[in-house]
Motif scaffolding. Structure first.
Motif, PDB file in Angstrom:
ATOM      1  N   GLN A 171       0.651  -1.110  -0.077  1.00 54.27           N
ATOM      2  CA  GLN A 171       0.109  -0.029  -0.153  1.00 54.27           C
ATOM      3  C   GLN A 171       1.013   1.282  -0.112  1.00 54.27           C
ATOM      4  OE1 GLN A 171      -3.789   0.234   2.483  1.00 54.27           O
ATOM      5  NE2 GLN A 171      -2.552   1.928   3.446  1.00 54.27           N
ATOM      6  N   GLN A 219      -1.455  -1.034  -4.155  1.00 53.49           N
ATOM      7  CA  GLN A 219      -2.764  -0.213  -4.063  1.00 53.49           C
ATOM      8  C   GLN A 219      -2.356   0.936  -3.479  1.00 53.49           C
ATOM      9  OE1 GLN A 219      -5.353  -3.093  -1.933  1.00 53.49           O
ATOM     10  NE2 GLN A 219      -4.686  -2.239   0.069  1.00 53.49           N
ATOM     11  N   GLY A 221      -3.170   3.802  -0.566  1.00 57.79           N
ATOM     12  CA  GLY A 221      -3.749   3.575   0.662  1.00 57.79           C
ATOM     13  C   GLY A 221      -3.354   4.885   1.463  1.00 57.79           C
TER      14      GLY A 221
END
Length: 432
Positions: A171, A219, A221
């Motif tokens: 993340q 991802q 985040g």
């Protein structure tokens, strides 16, 4: 029901005879006080005629030794071995099968690898005077082609190890993710993925949420961190093996070989490992035996059961391997005129780097756990020394230590996990 005593040792990377004498005899007497004498077997028992082929990739150093070396483990009293680790497939399928053949013929109880996934996941059983003991073994550290395969209606299974896959997503911030996407657009790092997506053959649960950057998943985040998730199918398979072991034995042990660490600290287990170990206890295991990072880690007592997150080294002959394949020579910039001693010189920098330089690889501990009616009634921790500071041709051989100094860090690490240890004259104890 009589008591069952368990002594657990860590990684056994053995490739030469242990010197017989007072220290060996003392260690053998120590092990033989217990019913279960466990260690993780990190080698392969290949013949000496070069009829077995080394795998193209290994667990680090290709581990190979002659089956006569088992005389040493038998003389010590070791009777239970985990084969689920990153070295058991160093000589591919034939190496695993020959290793298992020699171990079983010598009477060792083994688990964690087999001719197919069902066999690799199955518990092994040891009959003792105090009752029947089962062990389930798995590993999170392996090359993907080392995994055992399950049978299908069409094909037989594939020899290999019992895997516990760790799926990782990194993340990062929106800005960092934008940089990765820019790099991917200007290079071929995601060319195959883009082609698969174009042709409609990209296999992904949710490609819109995860950005694939080569072999890594990212991802967006709020904070930068790595998120580790255990493969649900692997977890359930291991839990089913624990269920089977529980129904067929008086005491259940779970062995897990795992190199993963928390934020680069080899002494600290990652959260997923702690969560999994506790789940194993909740499922019915009585003791969890973690090993792999070659460092001592702390322990905790969870629901009255011991969890060892890192048993450290037991026998560590990594600097006296007799043979290595060409891949190792090539990796180190060596040529056909070189020998294995040149490989070892490069690996340890003639003692200036690598394992030999660091003390933590050469001190360890040996827990003695006593169970009665499935409950732990006593736990003592004894120090073990592997010859720190010795020449590499003698380094790595275990002996009981008379000094508790090496256990001070173990006590501190255990305290961080909520377990207080008391210092005795020659061992640590845990209040039950």
């Amino acid at each position: 029901m009589p008591k069952i005593n368990v002594i657990a040792a860590g990684d056994c990377f053995i490739n030469r005879d242990l010197p017989k004498g007072t220290e060996f005899e003392q260690l053998a007497r120590f092990f033989n006080q217990a019913d279960v004498r466990f260690c993780n077997f990190e080698s392969t028992l290949c013949d000496t005629t070069n009829t077995l082929f080394p795998a193209a990739s290994s667990g680090g150093t290709w581990a190979q030794t002659h089956h006569r070396i088992l005389d040493n483990l038998s003389a010590l009293g070791i009777n239970t071995l985990s084969l689920a680790n990153n070295h058991i497939m160093d000589y591919s399928h034939a190496g695993l099968q020959m290793t298992t053949k020699h171990l079983v013929e010598r009477g060792f109880k083994v688990a964690g690898a087999g001719n197919n996934l069902r066999e690799a996941a199955a518990p092994t059983y040891l009959e003792t005077q105090g009752g029947r003991v089962a062990m389930v073994a798995a590993t999170t550290t392996f090359h993907d082609h080392n995994r055992a395969g399950e049978q299908t209606p069409d094909l037989s299974g594939r020899p290999g190890l019992n895997p516990l896959r760790v799926e990782t997503v990194h993340q990062i911030s929106a800005d960092a993710l934008a940089v990765l996407k820019q790099i991917a657009q200007s290079t071929d790092i995601n060319a195959e993925l883009a082609y698969a997506a174009q042709k409609g053959s990209l296999i992904s649960d949710d490609p819109d949420q995860v950005f694939y950057f080569g072999d890594y998943d990212f991802q967006q985040g709020p904070e930068s961190k790595s998120i580790h998730t255990l493969n649900a199918h692997d977890v359930e398979r291991i839990f089913q093996s624990i269920d089977e072991a529980k129904s067929q034995s008086d005491l259940v042990m779970v062995s897990l070989h795992s190199h993963q660490m928390k934020l680069g600290d080899a002494h600290t287990p990652p959260e997923f490992l702690q969560h999994f170990a506790r789940q194993c206890i909740e499922r019915g295991a009585h003791i969890f035996l973690g090993h792999g990072p070659h460092h001592n880690r702390g322990m905790e007592v969870y629901q009255g059961c011991p969890i060892f997150y890192g048993l450290g080294n037991f026998i560590f002959h990594n600097l006296t391997v007799a043979k290595q394949p060409w891949e190792m020579y090539e990796l180190l910039g060596l040529r056909h005129g070189n020998r294995v001693t040149d490989v070892l010189d490069r690996l340890d920098g003639n003692g200036s780097k690598g394992y030999k330089k660091h003390r933590e690889y050469w001190t360890s501990f040996l827990p003695v756990c006593e169970f009665e009616h499935g409950k732990m009634t006593s736990l003592k921790i004894y120090p073990c020394d592997l010859g720190e500071g010795e020449h590499r041709h003698t380094l790595g051989t275990p002996r009981l230590s008379s000094s508790l100094a090496s256990l001070e860090m173990f006590a501190q690490l255990s305290r961080q996990l909520g377990t207080e240890l008391q210092f005795g004259e020659d061992h640590l104890t845990v209040s039950i």
